[in-house]
Design an enzyme around this catalytic site. Structure first.
Site, PDB file in Angstrom:
ATOM      1  N   HIS A   1     -12.819  26.591 -11.152  1.00  0.00           N
ATOM      2  CA  HIS A   1     -12.763  25.795 -10.686  1.00  0.00           C
ATOM      3  C   HIS A   1     -11.628  25.671 -10.512  1.00  0.00           C
ATOM      4  O   HIS A   1     -11.254  25.326  -9.517  1.00  0.00           O
ATOM      5  CB  HIS A   1     -13.685  24.344 -11.581  1.00  0.00           C
TER       6      HIS A   1
ATOM      7  N   CYS B   1       6.417   4.358   5.659  1.00  0.00           N
ATOM      8  CA  CYS B   1       7.217   5.571   3.974  1.00  0.00           C
ATOM      9  C   CYS B   1       6.976   5.590   2.895  1.00  0.00           C
ATOM     10  O   CYS B   1       7.564   6.443   2.712  1.00  0.00           O
ATOM     11  CB  CYS B   1       8.556   5.353   4.752  1.00  0.00           C
TER      12      CYS B   1
END
Ligand code: PEP
Ligand code: MG
Length: 849
Positions: free
Chosen positions: A425, A801
């Site tokens: 995984h 931002c």
């Protein structure tokens, strides 16, 4: 009945077959048929049919079988919409039974016929009857009697004789494959690869051509490119007297495809067939407009193409393949751009450990996902999320990972697991998201309960200790070895140039240090969108000065200390301006609460008292005075600017003096100064007046004129709501979605990690809103802010931002609402540029989307 009949088709050039109904493999085979390639007869079963089979409704097999000759032997292969989503393994040689085995013996010999029967019994037992594969371990292929031994093993386990009718065999194979696709683990696995929850499975039933028997017979796999690099390189193997993908299993006698000094090759042994094969592969590349991996079989000297799948590719190869197809004019530049997943580009761009750096290797494991990362050790996904919210890099250490860890993995800089291999995984997810990952590190002694691990030389590491992982070599290292920045290869550079031409929203980088600015420059960022200046104060020599400033008794004392900080800041800015060579640089004034610079334990306070030559009691009481119940909503950002104006004045002076200096050196600079955490227009007025005054002073002192642009960081809901008010006097607004998310939800950035997994698991939030922009709530504020600001000032520059700025989904949203640029961490700049280009291209193709 009629409906089923419509949903399976003999694959002919005109049959109604499409990828969304019958899967990619079926569609590809139809394309090969259209190219007149020698494809064995194939019937495609649609997703609907397979779904019905899974729920117990079998189509009329006699109808299906009527497409084949009564003596044909068949195979069944999966055909999902994308080959990346996997599917149940193919089952070959369906129809083999006593009668056909004896019949075949006459044509392909006794050993070969028995071998085919054996293989079918084995595959049927494992895939359909779900028997342990090891019941056949004792059977060797050599004695020519393998089928009878396998039949005996089967019958002993199942207590029934092996099914002899092809209808029975086929229906059991179809049922078993259909059910396997519906199983929970298969579902989770494909969802991790991006498949929708209701993804369908198609199956194809194909006449077997035997790679065993008389004359030149065998099977092989071929592709024209290297899967790691994407460079032209005929890759694959061929094995005589074999089937399927046997040639890839390292068996003795495997042939190389091209001439090779290591051993015999198909090219030298069967030059005519080889030439024909390459010609067909090149035709497929050209006509299918893709690099394909071809499964082929040679039966008695005759070449057959059984299958073509998209070549599996590492990100570097994905870019290089797309670019080379465009260079060869097989696809357009635009198509090349949309073919590459922007996130895969991210994986290409990870740092590596400098090969010359000293390595303090703590342990070795499996190199599961490339790139290197340094961070503090954490032992749970929620801790990893908490670290990410604090902007701190961490290495998530787990025994093994499971889907509940995915959010933590997204938040971590790297993952280290005790168990697992290249397909476990952690490895699969790590590679998928471009996260450096080392798995299977069994040399480490984990004690997750005590949040610690130890290594063989006796050293032990606790939560919070710094380690480095090298996912390229599979090393776990102590400390912080020197890194080298990711290299942009020529194909990626070219692709990013094309992206530059296609994109219509600018991409800047968040960069606080010269090294980050250099990375931003390497990736051709359109400037710096956020320079967090407080990070410049955390270096050792400056920290002490900063603390002295905080302890100053009055304004004059404070100014005196700031005067000593001034040249340091000036040289920081000068370096940034010089590096960015005239591109815009947006500098955010000081943002965090002052107490972040103070020690929080007694020992630290003692050290500080010593350094400042003050009584300990004074340090303790000052720290206590500065403490806040809720510092993220307290004395920070513009509030410091308004109440302790000397700091912003010093920063403004440093910016302007660096501007003058840079201009003298030939770099014209128009600095952008950004005020954080604004919530009221008056805050801006006060700060602006002082900054203007500093600018005038510097102009007078240096006799050099310069411009600057003042803007606001919109990160409180009020600033978004009053964007019209504050926009009037601002050159730009930049949305700081980290704080804006925190304040919109009333959710602490630093603490939400503790319960975020629960919240997401219980469906309270669809995603962690600090990771994925919340379009419905925070997005609404962004939209409102943009509309209101543009309403009063149409040419105001607008941007985002926060951390969301680099994700393709946020870019889509920001572009749609009319922002001018996004700013994200430097390594995400290429990802963002590619995403921006893809959005623009898709819009041009279908502007309604
Ligand atoms: C923000 O809040 O979105 C932001 C960019 O600023 P910081 O993360 O420094 O608070
Ligand atoms: Mg902020």
């Amino acid at each position: 009945m009629q409906r089923n009949f419509e949903n399976y088709h003999l694959i002919t050039s005109t049959a109604k077959i499409s990828t969304p109904t019958h899967g990619g493999r079926a569609k590809c085979l139809q394309r090969l048929v259209r190219l007149d390639l020698p494809v064995p007869k194939t019937v495609a079963l649609s997703f609907d049919v397979i779904k019905e089979i899974a729920f117990g409704k079998m189509p009329n097999l006699n109808d299906i079988l009527s497409n084949f000759a009564p003596t044909d032997i068949l195979c069944v292969r999966p055909s999902s919409e994308s080959s990346d989503w996997g599917g149940p393994g193919a089952v070959l040689n369906i129809g083999m039974n006593e009668e056909r085995c004896s019949h075949l013996k006459k044509y392909i010999g006794e050993k070969a016929a028995s071998e085919l029967y054996f293989r079918f019994i084995q595959a049927y037992s494992v895939s359909v009857a779900r028997l342990d594969p090891d019941i056949f371990d004792h059977i060797t292929e050599a004695n020519g009697n393998s089928a009878s031994a396998a039949l005996a093993a089967y019958e002993q386990e199942v207590d029934e004789s092996f099914p002899q009718s092809i209808e029975h065999q086929l229906s059991e194979v179809l049922r078993s494959m259909a059910r396997a696709w519906e199983g929970t683990s298969a579902r989770l696995l494909r969802e991790a690869k991006g498949a929708p929850a209701d993804a369908g499975l198609g199956l194809i039933i194909q006449k077997m051509v035997f790679g065993v028997g008389d004359g030149e017979s065998g099977s092989g796999v071929l592709q024209l490119v290297n899967s790691d690099t994407g460079q032209y390189q005929i890759t694959g193997r061929y094995l005589r007297q074999s089937q399927g993908r046997d040639s890839l299993s390292d068996k003795l006698g495997t042939l190389f495809l091209t001439r090779d000094t290591r051993g015999p090759s198909l090219e030298t042994e069967e030059p005519i067939i080889f030439k024909d094969l390459i010609k067909k592969a090149e035709l497929m590349r050209k006509k299918l407009r893709e690099e394909m991996q071809i499964e082929f079989t040679i039966e008695n000297g005759q070449l057959h193409i059984l299958d073509g799948i998209r070549v599996m590719r590492r990100p570097r190869a994905a870019v290089s393949i797309a670019v080379s197809l465009a260079k060869d004019k097989i696809i357009s530049k635009e198509e090349a751009l949309v073919r590459v997943d922007p996130r895969a580009v991210g994986e290409l761009l990870h740092r590596q450990i400098d090969p010359n750096a000293e390595r303090d290797i703590l342990a070795r494991g499996v190199a599961a996902s490339p790139g290197a990362a340094t961070g503090t050790v954490v032992f749970s996904a929620s801790e990893a999320q908490a670290c990410a919210a604090r902007g701190e890099a961490c290495i998530l250490v787990r025994r093994e990972t499971s889907p509940e860890d995915i959010r933590g993995m997204h938040a971590a800089a790297g993952v280290l697991t005790e168990r697992g291999g290249t397909t476990s995984h952690a490895a699969v997810i790590g590679r998928g998201i471009g996260l450096p990952c080392v798995v299977g590190v069994s040399e480490i002694n984990f004690n997750s309960n005590n949040k610690a691990f130890s290594i063989s030389d006796g050293r032990s590491f606790q939560e919070g200790d710094l380690i480095t992982i090298d996912g390229t070599l599979g090393h776990v290292l102590g400390g912080t070895p020197k890194m080298i920045e990711a290299a942009l290869d020529d194909s990626l550079k070219l692709m990013l140039d094309w992206a530059e031409e296609a994109g219509d929203i600018k991409v800047r980088a968040n960069a606080d240090t010269p090294s980050e600015a250099r990375t931003a420059q390497n990736f051709n960022a359109h400037g710096i969108g956020l320079c967090r200046t407080e990070h410049m104060f955390f270096e050792d020599d400056r920290l002490t000065l900063m603390r002295e400033m905080i302890f100053a008794d009055n304004r004059d004392e404070r100014r005196a200390v700031l005067k000593r900080l001034l040249p340091m800041q000036r040289s920081d800015f000068l370096e940034l301006f010089t590096l960015m060579q005239g591109l815009p640089v947006c500098i955010r004034l000081f943002d965090p609460p002052l107490h972040e610079f103070l020690p929080n334990d007694r020992e630290g306070m003692h050290d500080l008292a010593e350094a400042l030559d003050l009584p300990l009691s004074r340090v303790v009481s000052r720290v206590e005075t500065l403490a806040e119940y809720n510092p993220m909503l307290g004395m920070r950002g513009v509030r410091v600017g308004v109440t302790v104006p000397e700091i912003y004045e010093m920063q403004a002076r440093a910016i302007f003096e660096a501007t003058v200096e840079a201009s003298r050196n030939g770099t014209p600079v128009v600095p952008e100064i950004m005020i954080p955490l604004v919530s009221a227009k008056r805050e801006v007025e006060l700060v602006r007046a002082r900054i203007d005054a500093v600018a005038s002073m510097v102009r007078a002192e240096t006799a050099i004129d310069f411009d600057y642009r003042l803007g606001i960081m919109v990160e409180t809901p009020r600033a978004a709501l009053r964007a019209d008010d504050i926009a009037l006097d601002s050159a730009f607004l930049s949305f700081g979605t980290n704080d804006l998310t925190q304040m919109t939800y009333g959710l602490s950035r630093d603490d939400a990690g503790r319960f975020m997994s629960d919240y997401v698991q219980q469906g309270v939030f669809p995603e962690d809103p600090f990771h994925t922009l919340d379009i419905d709530g925070v997005g609404e504020l962004l939209k409102m802010g943009v509309t209101r600001a543009r309403g009063v000032k149409s040419d105001i520059v607008l941007s985002i931002c926060g951390e969301h700025g680099g994700s393709p989904e946020s870019i889509d949203f920001c572009r749609k609402i009319g922002m001018d640029y996004v700013s994200c961490s430097p390594f995400r700049v290429p990802v963002a540029k590619l995403a921006a280009a893809q959005l623009a291209i898709k819009d041009r193709i279908d502007p309604s989307k």
